[in-house]
Enzyme design. Structure first.
Site, PDB file in Angstrom:
ATOM      1  N   MET A  60       0.842  -1.187   0.000  1.00 28.54           N
ATOM      2  CA  MET A  60       0.000   0.000   0.000  1.00 28.54           C
ATOM      3  C   MET A  60       0.876   1.236   0.000  1.00 28.54           C
ATOM      4  O   MET A  60       1.712   1.422   0.877  1.00 28.54           O
ATOM      5  CB  MET A  60      -0.913   0.013   1.236  1.00 28.54           C
ATOM      6  N   SER A  74       3.582  -6.689   3.530  1.00 36.71           N
ATOM      7  CA  SER A  74       2.333  -6.101   3.986  1.00 36.71           C
ATOM      8  C   SER A  74       1.165  -6.719   3.219  1.00 36.71           C
ATOM      9  O   SER A  74       1.049  -7.941   3.183  1.00 36.71           O
ATOM     10  CB  SER A  74       2.385  -4.575   3.863  1.00 36.71           C
ATOM     11  N   GLN A  75       0.287  -5.900   2.589  1.00 35.86           N
ATOM     12  CA  GLN A  75      -0.871  -6.495   1.937  1.00 35.86           C
ATOM     13  C   GLN A  75      -0.470  -7.472   0.828  1.00 35.86           C
ATOM     14  O   GLN A  75      -1.246  -8.343   0.450  1.00 35.86           O
ATOM     15  CB  GLN A  75      -1.804  -5.414   1.386  1.00 35.86           C
ATOM     16  N   ASP A 117       4.017  -3.272  15.737  1.00 38.12           N
ATOM     17  CA  ASP A 117       3.370  -2.777  14.531  1.00 38.12           C
ATOM     18  C   ASP A 117       2.331  -1.698  14.855  1.00 38.12           C
ATOM     19  O   ASP A 117       1.418  -1.924  15.645  1.00 38.12           O
ATOM     20  CB  ASP A 117       2.690  -3.945  13.796  1.00 38.12           C
ATOM     21  N   HIS A 149       6.104  -1.882  11.736  1.00 39.87           N
ATOM     22  CA  HIS A 149       5.735  -2.492  10.462  1.00 39.87           C
ATOM     23  C   HIS A 149       6.833  -2.357   9.408  1.00 39.87           C
ATOM     24  O   HIS A 149       7.276  -1.242   9.096  1.00 39.87           O
ATOM     25  CB  HIS A 149       4.447  -1.846   9.957  1.00 39.87           C
TER      26      HIS A 149
END
Length: 268
Positions: A1, A76-77, A194, A250
């Site tokens: 993202m 991540s995503q 995170d 993160h």
């Protein structure tokens, strides 16, 4: 993202680290979704995830360098997106599936925005607040497609067009389990500090108890695991499900941490 395939400060630096660490340097494909970096970044917010998965599957199948198999590395995503690739597109074969901070049970909360995307993120917050499970938002907003509201579990299961599907929370798809069990290992990295992923336990398939955001249900206590809907229990019992922690925020890790914890899964 908010990132792209070729950012020299993020994915580009990881590519250089892998090339420097592994001898001889391996073939690396950094996936770009779209015709250029601008489109790639935008599509991380606004291109239906299912369309992204279809796009990637076709690119992988057409790439002769990957015909004997490949290791996937999702940040991540990208972690849950690559899992969808494993479940839906077993050819070419995925060897190790490495998810670094992926949100496998989704998120309930939208974080601070990376880079120069603050305006975009504020817009997305408004859309999620308006109605994450409205059809038009589900079809066009990536983050809504893995938005998991523990206070609206039935609504989520009925209307989530991506996450509920790949987590077998709607119609059961036997191929999702069969295909996921073909990988060698699934490696899940969780960031203990995170501030981007809410809850960060989602990175290990944990999530809030239904209707209670003060209680986390860990993977092994979940129906997903107990009923082995994806094969995670089988992977775990065969020691092919790996849990790795980083005591950082993160995607914050050092080269030394990456070399010690991730590089071994990218060799062979």
């Amino acid at each position: 993202m908010g990132d792209s395939c070729c950012n020299p400060l993020s994915i580009g630096s990881i590519i250089k680290l892998i090339e420097k660490t592994i001898t001889p340097s391996p073939y690396i494909l950094s996936l770009r979704i779209g015709n250029n970096i601008v489109e790639d970044t935008s599509n991380g917010f606004f291109m239906n995830i299912n369309h992204q998965i279809d796009y990637v599957c076709k690119k992988l199948e057409a790439n002769k360098n990957l015909s004997q198999g490949y290791h996937s590395l999702g940040f991540s995503q990208g972690g849950q997106f690559f899992r969808a690739v494993a479940q839906r597109c077993p050819n070419p074969p995925m060897l190790n599936l490495i998810s670094i901070g992926g949100q496998h049970q989704g998120v309930f909360g939208f974080p601070r925005c990376p880079g120069d995307n603050v305006t975009v993120c504020n817009y997305i917050r408004d859309l999620l607040r308006f109605g994450a499970y409205e059809t038009i938002i589900q079809d066009h907003l990536v983050q809504a497609e893995y938005w998991h509201d523990p206070h609206q579990e039935e609504e989520y299961r009925k209307k989530s067009i991506f996450l509920a599907d790949i987590n077998q929370e709607g119609t059961f798809n036997e191929l999702y389990k069969t295909n996921l069990l073909k990988i060698r290992n699934m490696i899940l990295v969780k960031f203990l500090k995170d501030t981007m992923v809410e809850p960060h336990e989602s990175e290990w398939f944990g999530f809030y108890k239904q209707g209670d955001t003060s209680t986390i249900i860990d993977l092994k206590d979940s129906d997903l695991y107990k009923n082995d809907l994806l094969g995670l229990k089988q992977l775990d019992e065969q020691q092919r499900l790996k849990f790795i922690e980083s005591n950082t925020d993160h995607l914050q890790f050092t080269d030394a941490w990456f070399i010690e914890n991730i590089i071994p899964y990218l060799i062979g």
